[in-house]
Design a protein around this motif. Sequence first.
Motif, PDB file in Angstrom:
ATOM      1  N   THR A 289     -99.866 -31.083  88.078  1.00 46.59           N
ATOM      2  CA  THR A 289    -100.030 -29.799  87.378  1.00 46.59           C
ATOM      3  C   THR A 289     -98.961 -29.642  86.302  1.00 46.59           C
ATOM      4  OG1 THR A 289     -98.664 -28.606  88.972  1.00 46.59           O
ATOM      5  CG2 THR A 289    -101.030 -28.571  89.351  1.00 46.59           C
ATOM      6  N   ILE A 290     -97.763 -30.173  86.567  1.00 48.17           N
ATOM      7  CA  ILE A 290     -96.715 -30.082  85.536  1.00 48.17           C
ATOM      8  C   ILE A 290     -97.112 -30.896  84.318  1.00 48.17           C
ATOM      9  CG2 ILE A 290     -94.346 -30.767  84.980  1.00 48.17           C
ATOM     10  CD1 ILE A 290     -93.567 -29.848  87.760  1.00 48.17           C
ATOM     11  N   VAL A 291     -97.642 -32.099  84.564  1.00 45.65           N
ATOM     12  CA  VAL A 291     -98.092 -32.912  83.426  1.00 45.65           C
ATOM     13  C   VAL A 291     -99.176 -32.159  82.646  1.00 45.65           C
ATOM     14  CG1 VAL A 291     -99.206 -35.064  82.762  1.00 45.65           C
ATOM     15  CG2 VAL A 291     -97.517 -35.067  84.582  1.00 45.65           C
ATOM     16  N   ALA A 292    -100.056 -31.444  83.377  1.00 38.94           N
ATOM     17  CA  ALA A 292    -101.136 -30.721  82.710  1.00 38.94           C
ATOM     18  C   ALA A 292    -100.626 -29.500  81.956  1.00 38.94           C
ATOM     19  CB  ALA A 292    -102.188 -30.291  83.739  1.00 38.94           C
ATOM     20  N   ALA A 293     -99.609 -28.846  82.520  1.00 35.93           N
ATOM     21  CA  ALA A 293     -99.133 -27.603  81.912  1.00 35.93           C
ATOM     22  C   ALA A 293     -98.085 -27.839  80.837  1.00 35.93           C
ATOM     23  CB  ALA A 293     -98.567 -26.679  82.995  1.00 35.93           C
TER      24      ALA A 293
END
Lengths: 314, 323
Positions: free
Chosen positions: A286-290
């Motif tokens: 999710t961090i990579v996505a956000a």
Amino acid sequence: MTTATATATGKLVLPAATTRKRRRPASPGRVIAWVYLTAIILITLFPFYWMLRSAFSNNYAMIADPTSPWPVGFTLGPFERVLGLATTQQSLAEGGSGASVPILHYLGNSVVYASLSTACMVFFSLIAAYAFSRLQWRGREFVFSLFLAALMVPAILTLLPNFVLVKELGLLNTFAGMILPTGLFSAFNIFFLRQFMLGLSTEIEEAALLDGAGRLRVLFGLTIPMASGPIITLSILGFIGQWNDYFWPLLVTSDASVQPLTLGLAVFKQSSPQSQPDWAGLMAATIVAALPMLILFMVFGKRIVNSIGFSGLK
Amino acid sequence: MTFSNPAPAAVDTAAARRRRRADGRRTLNSNAPSHRGDARLAWILIAPAGIGFLVFAVYPTIRGVYFSFTDYHLLSAPQWIGFANFIEMFQDQTFWASVLVTVYFVVIAVSLTLIISILTAAVLHRVTKSTAVRGLIILPFLISGVVAATVWSWMLDAQLGIVNEAIRALGGQGIQFLTSRQWAIPSLAFIQVWKNMGYTSIIIFAGMQTIPASIYEAGRIDGANERQMFFRLTLPLLRPILALVLVLNVIGAFQVFDIVSVATKNGGPANASNVLQMYIYQKGFGQFDFGYASTMSLALFVILIIITFLQMRLLRANESDNA
């Protein structure tokens, strides 16, 4: 008479206002207001912190100590897992599922999808807005009101038939199929840019036309540079929207080769085992996505805040 | 002779220039013949958007309405079956359950979003104009529903989620937020509120800033206290913007899909969060019943139109009490 009252009220109000200001820090209302605001900010930000904290944790250790405010058994393992840098043994040892998730690949697809569709959307809206605001032609107002009517039709009505159409065109699992429906036509962007251009003084453009410049040269050399503010704003908002888009790519793609990150992340989440999901890996993903959105926010934060506020005032 | 020569020449060029400029002005006038080139260019410039409009907005809308009167399973051509899909829909228990679940979600999510956003906007308006604070509260708007749903799935996890750990630490019982029928919709609505409250606050805040300070001064002179001014001045003056954010939030909530798809694994547990959009998706892409899925899309569209219309009427959105 009116001026007298005005000055009188001004005199009356000013001292009151200043005493209010001086008393403010002590007033219980203000304390409550700040407490409330702090609570709202905490609720807003805590999930982001928890994302970070969990993403740097060892999944096994974290399950044993779920309340620690700091990463449990600090490790970059979850990121290595989702970026495909860890071996199966390494990922299993830290509580990963062992299955590989090509997050970087999804990330690349998202970059292509979001930037191409945003660029198309803004550019085609821009030239249409020029035709609607600067050129004289019969049917102009009629066509414009038709375009605006499209704002009334919610996506739900067009999604299924558009899927059928994209399928018939043989564009399933292609970027073209994903981009075309939103990339060609955006009623909101056309409306927004037309309003801006109508408010822009035409003097410079007229002078250029008198000097013999063609319409297209004026459009690309003058009008577009003068509209760079709203162009950037619409590009940012469009990019955010496309980056986060889930439903349309879900309909028209089934192949990981073109699927964006939202789909990849959903697959990762839905396929995690019920009993012991790899929460650390999921949070890293999710961090990579956000992250791209957060970077965009750090660079353009003020512009984003102002444009959202503005969108309500139209 | 030689002296007078340059003068007429100069006059000539000035006159010519003036004439040319006049011609130029006339080209900006729609009646001039040279303006005809404009129309051709205009159609070229609106062509991409126009094609997009016709092919991906008008055509699918008509086609969607047509599909809803057909039996269509994607592999064979649609067969006209009249109102059969509509009759099926009215008798479909799952459809009505899905409508109820959606309305339940919309009511919780939208009312909470609006109450929190109005409060937050009012507080921001009174205590700080800081762009940084406003920036922080719109962060959830920037991330996708999928990311929001994933993070909250972890935080609301029945066994290890931090929210349940906190509840237990305070002496409460752990709650099956996303895995019990009772809590699934409230939990999803909470995620929706978390994601949208900052965005909505910013729009309302911007509206509050357009209210002239003199109105509050006048109110203060008349002896109104803070609360009276909020209910008698701020809220009535904000009505058009409140109507807008209400409509935006209702439309968005009625079409909720991504957080349901991720957080409760496609409408679970046991259809407890099977919202309309999810049911439509499953009919269309799980069972390839495109005719019936289109019928439900049309129904959702009609519901949205009616609700939007009612809201605009009730809130008399076009006129603020200012006028």
